[in-house]
Write a protein that holds these residues in place. Structure first.
Motif, PDB file in Angstrom:
ATOM      1  N   ALA A   1      -0.488   8.058   4.243  1.00 23.00           N
ATOM      2  CA  ALA A   1       0.078   6.836   3.662  1.00 23.00           C
ATOM      3  C   ALA A   1       1.341   7.145   2.859  1.00 23.00           C
ATOM      4  O   ALA A   1       2.349   6.426   2.960  1.00 23.00           O
ATOM      5  N   LEU A   2       1.321   8.218   2.066  1.00 26.80           N
ATOM      6  CA  LEU A   2       2.492   8.577   1.267  1.00 26.80           C
ATOM      7  C   LEU A   2       3.667   8.976   2.156  1.00 26.80           C
ATOM      8  O   LEU A   2       4.828   8.675   1.846  1.00 26.80           O
ATOM      9  N   THR A   3       3.393   9.648   3.262  1.00 27.40           N
ATOM     10  CA  THR A   3       4.460  10.015   4.202  1.00 27.40           C
ATOM     11  C   THR A   3       5.106   8.769   4.800  1.00 27.40           C
ATOM     12  O   THR A   3       6.342   8.673   4.898  1.00 27.40           O
ATOM     13  N   GLN A   4       4.286   7.800   5.200  1.00 31.79           N
ATOM     14  CA  GLN A   4       4.829   6.561   5.755  1.00 31.79           C
ATOM     15  C   GLN A   4       5.622   5.786   4.712  1.00 31.79           C
ATOM     16  O   GLN A   4       6.672   5.213   5.028  1.00 31.79           O
ATOM     17  N   MET A   5       5.145   5.771   3.475  1.00 34.85           N
ATOM     18  CA  MET A   5       5.880   5.057   2.425  1.00 34.85           C
ATOM     19  C   MET A   5       7.209   5.736   2.131  1.00 34.85           C
ATOM     20  O   MET A   5       8.204   5.077   1.828  1.00 34.85           O
ATOM     21  N   SER A   6       7.241   7.069   2.232  1.00 37.35           N
ATOM     22  CA  SER A   6       8.504   7.782   2.064  1.00 37.35           C
ATOM     23  C   SER A   6       9.478   7.411   3.167  1.00 37.35           C
ATOM     24  O   SER A   6      10.670   7.167   2.913  1.00 37.35           O
ATOM     25  N   LEU A   7       8.996   7.351   4.397  1.00 36.52           N
ATOM     26  CA  LEU A   7       9.851   6.959   5.521  1.00 36.52           C
ATOM     27  C   LEU A   7      10.364   5.538   5.347  1.00 36.52           C
ATOM     28  O   LEU A   7      11.537   5.246   5.635  1.00 36.52           O
ATOM     29  N   ALA A   8       9.501   4.660   4.846  1.00 43.22           N
ATOM     30  CA  ALA A   8       9.927   3.278   4.626  1.00 43.22           C
ATOM     31  C   ALA A   8      11.027   3.195   3.575  1.00 43.22           C
ATOM     32  O   ALA A   8      12.002   2.450   3.733  1.00 43.22           O
TER      33      ALA A   8
END
Length: 444
Positions: A209-216
């Motif tokens: 989840a944190l990786t996806q939020m970073s990408l966002a």
């Protein structure tokens, strides 16, 4: 006819390509292979429990046959198997005792029914109804009710052999119960294993989840942030519940099993780790929602690499915490990673866009809400490493409002300032939210 036409996929009249289904034989082979593969995986995971059930039933039968001298002590084997079962998950000691009590009460009730009303078709209904009502009166557990009803039914239905008396079946059932409890306590696996597996699963979901939020944040794409929010909402609570079940089972095994008493300290540390981890996961769900709202109001006008880096730093901290699970709960590396994560956590740092564009008033408000939630996440993860709340707060940079010419915002907490910094007030938070984006409200 063009020879290429026979190899090209068919298309509809609208020009949309249609997928060519594989042959029926290939689909059947794929389905059978997948089913067998899943079955073999279940066998591998449940082999230990199945073997324990086999050992318990064999030992209970042998004891009742050779020591008590009962020719056909099938109730000993039945009671042992029912209690051990073939579940691949660790049973809680309380549930084992509850099943054992249900077995014994059912056998006693069945013997009493045979002695008073005999055995027949209408006696079966009377025994089952009576067993169910008595079980619900004694205990609210479904397991107890099921075992008491089943065992009383078996005693009522199965005929007595010339060498069998009412007392022998009670002794056989008691033998199976005792053997099952002893086997369960002595052969239960490492109580920490299920805890560690559940912890790893939870932290992997957190890292994803944190990786996806970073990408966002780096791309400014609201859809990526929305996908991260959906993912963490879907999986997180189930993973937390799984960890709680593993904690309860491990705590009881390490308390009652003589072979696992030495693991009590590790079990307690992993249990404590869940407290902060659960709060962290709840915070990540809120953070994901805040990021969606923040990116939605800025409408993709700019990217936020600082915010993306902060999410990656949180990901590094979560990964370090996951590694600490297997290293005897040594959180030194995790605290270093959390210190790095905390260094980002001021609005002045996180809300600076890549192109230098100033946030609007609403944008800044949503951004500050996101920053405050990230600071709460850092506190939760620090407390998960064993720090007290006041010690965890020392890792965070100060949010003291300072005015220096045209700059109004937080400044790092120095050793000198730590002694004089006032607590956050409503006025200070209002300045933090409004002053940087509303020139008309700046202080002279």
């Amino acid at each position: 006819m063009n020879p290429r036409d026979s190899t090209e996929p068919a298309s509809t009249t609208t020009g949309v390509m249609t997928a060519v289904k594989p042959p029926l034989v290939e689909r059947v082979r794929t389905a059978v292979t997948g089913h067998l593969g899943a079955g073999l995986d279940r066998d591998r995971k449940g082999l230990g429990s199945i073997a324990r059930a086999g050992v318990a039933t064999c030992v209970a039968y042998l004891i009742a046959h050779f020591i008590w001298g009962h020719p056909f002590p099938f109730f000993a084997a039945i009671a042992a198997f029912v209690i051990i079962g073939v579940s691949s998950t660790e049973k809680k000691v309380r549930k084992v005792l509850e099943m054992a009590a249900g077995v014994m009460c059912g056998v006693l009730l069945g013997e009493l029914a045979r002695a008073t009303i005999g055995s027949g078709f209408w006696q079966i209904a009377v025994v089952v109804v009576t067993a169910g009502l008595l079980a619900r009166l004694i205990d609210s557990g479904i397991v107890f009710t099921m075992q008491m009803s089943i065992q009383s039914l078996l005693v009522t239905v199965m005929p007595l052999t010339p060498s069998m008396s009412p007392g022998t079946r009670i002794v056989d059932a008691l033998t199976g119960v005792v053997v099952a409890i002893v086997v369960h306590l002595l052969t239960s696996g490492d109580p920490r294993r299920a805890q560690k597996q559940a912890a790893h699963s939870l932290y992997r979901a957190l890292e994803d989840a944190l990786t996806q939020m970073s990408l966002a944040a780096r791309s400014g794409d609201v859809r990526v942030a929305t996908a991260a929010l959906s993912q963490i909402r879907t999986s997180s609570q189930e993973l937390v519940d799984e960890w709680k079940v593993a904690n309860n089972a491990a705590e009881e095994i390490s308390t009652y099993s003589p072979t696992h008493l030495r693991h009590a300290g590790d079990v307690e540390r992993l249990r404590h780790l869940l407290v902060g981890s659960d709060r962290a996961v709840r915070n990540v769900r809120v953070i994901a929602r805040r990021e969606v709202e923040f990116l939605d109001v800025v409408k993709g006008r700019s990217n936020h690499s600082r915010l993306a880096d902060a999410f990656l730093a949180a990901n590094d901290a979560a990964r370090a915490l996951r590694r600490a699970i297997d290293s005897g709960a040594d959180f030194t590396e995790a605290r270093r990673a959390l210190r790095m994560f905390c260094s980002y956590l001021t609005p002045d740092t996180l809300l600076r866009s890549d192109n230098g564009e100033r946030l609007g008033r609403v944008d800044h408000f949503e951004g500050v809400a996101l920053v405050i939630q990230l600071r709460s996440l850092a506190i939760d993860l620090l407390e998960a490493t064993g720090l007290e709340h006041k010690d965890a707060q020392r890792f965070l940079p100060s949010l003291l409002i300072a005015a220096d010419g045209d700059t109004i915002g937080p400044r790092p907490l120095t050793r000198e300032m730590s002694a004089v910094e006032p607590p956050a007030t409503t006025e200070a938070l209002e300045l933090l939210i409004t002053d940087r984006s509303d020139p008309g409200r700046r202080r002279p």
